[in-house]
Design a protein around this motif. Structure first.
Motif, PDB file in Angstrom:
ATOM      1  N   THR A 137       0.853  -1.190   0.000  1.00  0.00           N
ATOM      2  CA  THR A 137       0.000   0.000   0.000  1.00  0.00           C
ATOM      3  C   THR A 137       0.888   1.238   0.000  1.00  0.00           C
ATOM      4  N   PHE A 138       0.264   2.393  -0.122  1.00  0.00           N
ATOM      5  CA  PHE A 138       1.040   3.640  -0.146  1.00  0.00           C
ATOM      6  C   PHE A 138       1.761   3.843   1.182  1.00  0.00           C
ATOM      7  N   ALA A 139       1.065   3.566   2.287  1.00  0.00           N
ATOM      8  CA  ALA A 139       1.681   3.770   3.597  1.00  0.00           C
ATOM      9  C   ALA A 139       2.934   2.897   3.743  1.00  0.00           C
ATOM     10  N   ARG A 140       2.860   1.655   3.259  1.00  0.00           N
ATOM     11  CA  ARG A 140       4.000   0.753   3.388  1.00  0.00           C
ATOM     12  C   ARG A 140       5.096   1.129   2.392  1.00  0.00           C
ATOM     13  N   TYR A 141       4.683   1.575   1.205  1.00  0.00           N
ATOM     14  CA  TYR A 141       5.683   2.048   0.244  1.00  0.00           C
ATOM     15  C   TYR A 141       6.461   3.231   0.820  1.00  0.00           C
ATOM     16  N   GLU A 142       5.745   4.153   1.459  1.00  0.00           N
ATOM     17  CA  GLU A 142       6.417   5.333   2.010  1.00  0.00           C
ATOM     18  C   GLU A 142       7.502   4.933   3.001  1.00  0.00           C
ATOM     19  N   LEU A 193       9.169   2.020   2.960  1.00  0.00           N
ATOM     20  CA  LEU A 193      10.270   1.455   2.170  1.00  0.00           C
ATOM     21  C   LEU A 193      11.108   2.566   1.532  1.00  0.00           C
ATOM     22  N   ALA A 194      10.439   3.565   0.963  1.00  0.00           N
ATOM     23  CA  ALA A 194      11.165   4.656   0.300  1.00  0.00           C
ATOM     24  C   ALA A 194      12.012   5.418   1.309  1.00  0.00           C
ATOM     25  N   LEU A 195      11.443   5.662   2.484  1.00  0.00           N
ATOM     26  CA  LEU A 195      12.196   6.375   3.517  1.00  0.00           C
ATOM     27  C   LEU A 195      13.452   5.601   3.902  1.00  0.00           C
ATOM     28  N   LEU A 196      13.304   4.296   4.088  1.00  0.00           N
ATOM     29  CA  LEU A 196      14.454   3.469   4.460  1.00  0.00           C
ATOM     30  C   LEU A 196      15.496   3.449   3.342  1.00  0.00           C
ATOM     31  N   SER A 197      15.037   3.451   2.108  1.00  0.00           N
ATOM     32  CA  SER A 197      15.991   3.348   0.988  1.00  0.00           C
ATOM     33  C   SER A 197      16.870   4.586   0.895  1.00  0.00           C
ATOM     34  N   PHE A 198      16.415   5.715   1.472  1.00  0.00           N
ATOM     35  CA  PHE A 198      17.220   6.927   1.447  1.00  0.00           C
ATOM     36  C   PHE A 198      18.000   7.133   2.745  1.00  0.00           C
ATOM     37  N   ALA A 199      17.768   6.292   3.734  1.00  0.00           N
ATOM     38  CA  ALA A 199      18.463   6.432   5.008  1.00  0.00           C
ATOM     39  C   ALA A 199      19.881   5.880   4.881  1.00  0.00           C
ATOM     40  N   HIS A 200      20.796   6.492   5.596  1.00  0.00           N
ATOM     41  CA  HIS A 200      22.175   6.012   5.585  1.00  0.00           C
ATOM     42  C   HIS A 200      22.212   4.620   6.211  1.00  0.00           C
ATOM     43  N   GLY A 201      22.684   3.639   5.439  1.00  0.00           N
ATOM     44  CA  GLY A 201      22.725   2.280   5.922  1.00  0.00           C
ATOM     45  C   GLY A 201      21.420   1.536   5.728  1.00  0.00           C
ATOM     46  N   GLY A 202      20.407   2.236   5.212  1.00  0.00           N
ATOM     47  CA  GLY A 202      19.131   1.576   4.961  1.00  0.00           C
ATOM     48  C   GLY A 202      18.409   1.172   6.223  1.00  0.00           C
ATOM     49  N   ALA A 203      18.719   1.811   7.342  1.00  0.00           N
ATOM     50  CA  ALA A 203      18.061   1.464   8.606  1.00  0.00           C
ATOM     51  C   ALA A 203      17.667   2.724   9.360  1.00  0.00           C
ATOM     52  N   LEU A 204      16.550   2.633  10.104  1.00  0.00           N
ATOM     53  CA  LEU A 204      16.066   3.747  10.906  1.00  0.00           C
ATOM     54  C   LEU A 204      15.392   3.206  12.161  1.00  0.00           C
ATOM     55  N   PRO A 205      15.498   3.951  13.288  1.00  0.00           N
ATOM     56  CA  PRO A 205      14.706   3.574  14.460  1.00  0.00           C
ATOM     57  C   PRO A 205      13.214   3.774  14.185  1.00  0.00           C
ATOM     58  N   MET A 206      12.400   2.969  14.847  1.00  0.00           N
ATOM     59  CA  MET A 206      10.946   3.065  14.708  1.00  0.00           C
ATOM     60  C   MET A 206      10.464   4.493  14.958  1.00  0.00           C
ATOM     61  N   ASN A 207      10.919   5.110  16.029  1.00  0.00           N
ATOM     62  CA  ASN A 207      10.378   6.430  16.382  1.00  0.00           C
ATOM     63  C   ASN A 207      10.809   7.502  15.383  1.00  0.00           C
ATOM     64  N   LYS A 208      11.978   7.306  14.786  1.00  0.00           N
ATOM     65  CA  LYS A 208      12.416   8.237  13.750  1.00  0.00           C
ATOM     66  C   LYS A 208      11.510   8.112  12.528  1.00  0.00           C
ATOM     67  N   ALA A 209      11.215   6.884  12.144  1.00  0.00           N
ATOM     68  CA  ALA A 209      10.328   6.669  10.995  1.00  0.00           C
ATOM     69  C   ALA A 209       8.948   7.261  11.272  1.00  0.00           C
ATOM     70  N   SER A 210       8.465   7.063  12.490  1.00  0.00           N
ATOM     71  CA  SER A 210       7.163   7.604  12.869  1.00  0.00           C
ATOM     72  C   SER A 210       7.154   9.119  12.753  1.00  0.00           C
ATOM     73  N   PRO A 238       2.857   5.940  16.076  1.00  0.00           N
ATOM     74  CA  PRO A 238       3.769   4.803  16.260  1.00  0.00           C
ATOM     75  C   PRO A 238       3.125   3.449  16.001  1.00  0.00           C
ATOM     76  N   THR A 239       1.855   3.301  16.375  1.00  0.00           N
ATOM     77  CA  THR A 239       1.215   2.001  16.130  1.00  0.00           C
ATOM     78  C   THR A 239       1.041   1.745  14.637  1.00  0.00           C
ATOM     79  N   SER A 240       0.929   2.794  13.855  1.00  0.00           N
ATOM     80  CA  SER A 240       0.834   2.615  12.406  1.00  0.00           C
ATOM     81  C   SER A 240       2.147   2.074  11.856  1.00  0.00           C
ATOM     82  N   VAL A 241       3.255   2.540  12.421  1.00  0.00           N
ATOM     83  CA  VAL A 241       4.555   2.040  11.983  1.00  0.00           C
ATOM     84  C   VAL A 241       4.715   0.578  12.406  1.00  0.00           C
TER      85      VAL A 241
END
Lengths: 167, 167
Positions: free
Chosen positions: B56-61, B63-80, B87-90
């Motif tokens: 879905t769009f929410a899940r794509y967003e 993935l896209a955010l992670l793909s631009f993050a350094h190392g391809g990883a982010l903390p949950m709260n940062k993504a939120s 946070p529960t949506s994440v």
DNA sequence: TATTGTTATACTCTATAACTATA
DNA sequence: TATAGTTATAGAGTATAACAATA
């Protein structure tokens, strides 16, 4: 979600798009993402104002539509078309609104297949009060200047026409 | 919902507002309603393009955010915070994406409370293909002119800043 | 004590398909 | 046959509250 971010996340996304070879579409991507986010902000404000009235935005829209209809009644399929939502969404909304006495269903006098939705006096009164609250608390302080409002109406109007919403 | 309406329902609502003594706020009401409707149209297009990719769009967003993050990883709260969702949506989105092998969870090396989300190779590949599809099929043919895109970015940008999205 | 994230729960809206009743 | 609406079912996103683990 309460604390403002140090940077605009959509502007950052646009930069990422440009850095990864998508410069051509980075700007429209940012514009569309901004529309999605703006809708979220506005919907949260609207639902906040409507909460004391016990209706959601989708249900309020139905009440408002009925309040402007001649006779305060509309066929289900007409409401579905004008609100641009799925027929089952209208069925669901009418179920809830009827359950709390804001609308009633009746059969069309000359076409037995058609169901008419009609405002009750309580529904009409609530629609009036909710409209006043939304106008004062949301629309009168939208955060857009008059010029911006005109631009939005023009730009989004031609977009909706091109998308097939109306002729 | 398929056949275009003979008249613009939002322009009609604006006329109704003016006829019932709300001329002052009729235009911002129309602008805001147009934003809501435009978001629906755009989301339907986006979800249609993403459907073959199974996200879905929410899940794509995410993935896209992670793909631009350094190392391809982010903390949950940062993504939120960056996606501006609860946070529960994440948690929910990560559950689904992890279930199909597109992301993995790991514990932060120095703070055991924090969960890192990381793209798998499959997740990165899918993000790239989905981004290309969205760029070609939605953003490159948004229906907005360059000038309109600039206007939207400017107007909605200042709106989002005023709403507290960013500093 | 404060923070991070998960779980349980609940309530939106949306959509498809199957079905009934009427035209 | 075609249309109008309902029902059942499913899935999406969102939100609150209670909870566990960690700082």
């Amino acid at each position: 979600m309460a604390t403002p971010l140090p940077r605009d996340p959509i502007a950052d996304a646009r930069l990422n798009w440009e850095r990864h070879g998508w410069s051509e579409v980075a700007a429209p991507m940012a514009a569309i993402t901004a529309i999605m986010r703006t809708q979220q902000i506005l919907l949260a404000r609207i639902d906040g104002v409507l909460k004391p009235f016990g209706v959601t935005f989708a249900r309020y829209e139905l009440l408002a539509l009925l309040s402007f209809a001649h006779g305060g009644a509309l066929p289900m399929n007409k409401a579905s078309a004008l609100l641009q939502v799925h027929p089952t969404s209208v069925t669901n909304a009418v179920d809830r609104l009827q359950g709390v006495g804001l609308v009633i269903r009746s059969t069309h006098p000359t076409d037995g297949r058609t169901t008419l939705i009609e405002l009750t006096p309580e529904g009409r009164a609530l629609a009036g009060r909710a409209t006043a609250a939304l106008n004062v608390e949301v629309f009168a302080q939208s955060g857009f200047t008059e010029q911006e409002v005109d631009q939005l109406i023009r730009v989004l109007g031609s977009f909706r026409r091109d998308a097939g919403d109306f002729a």
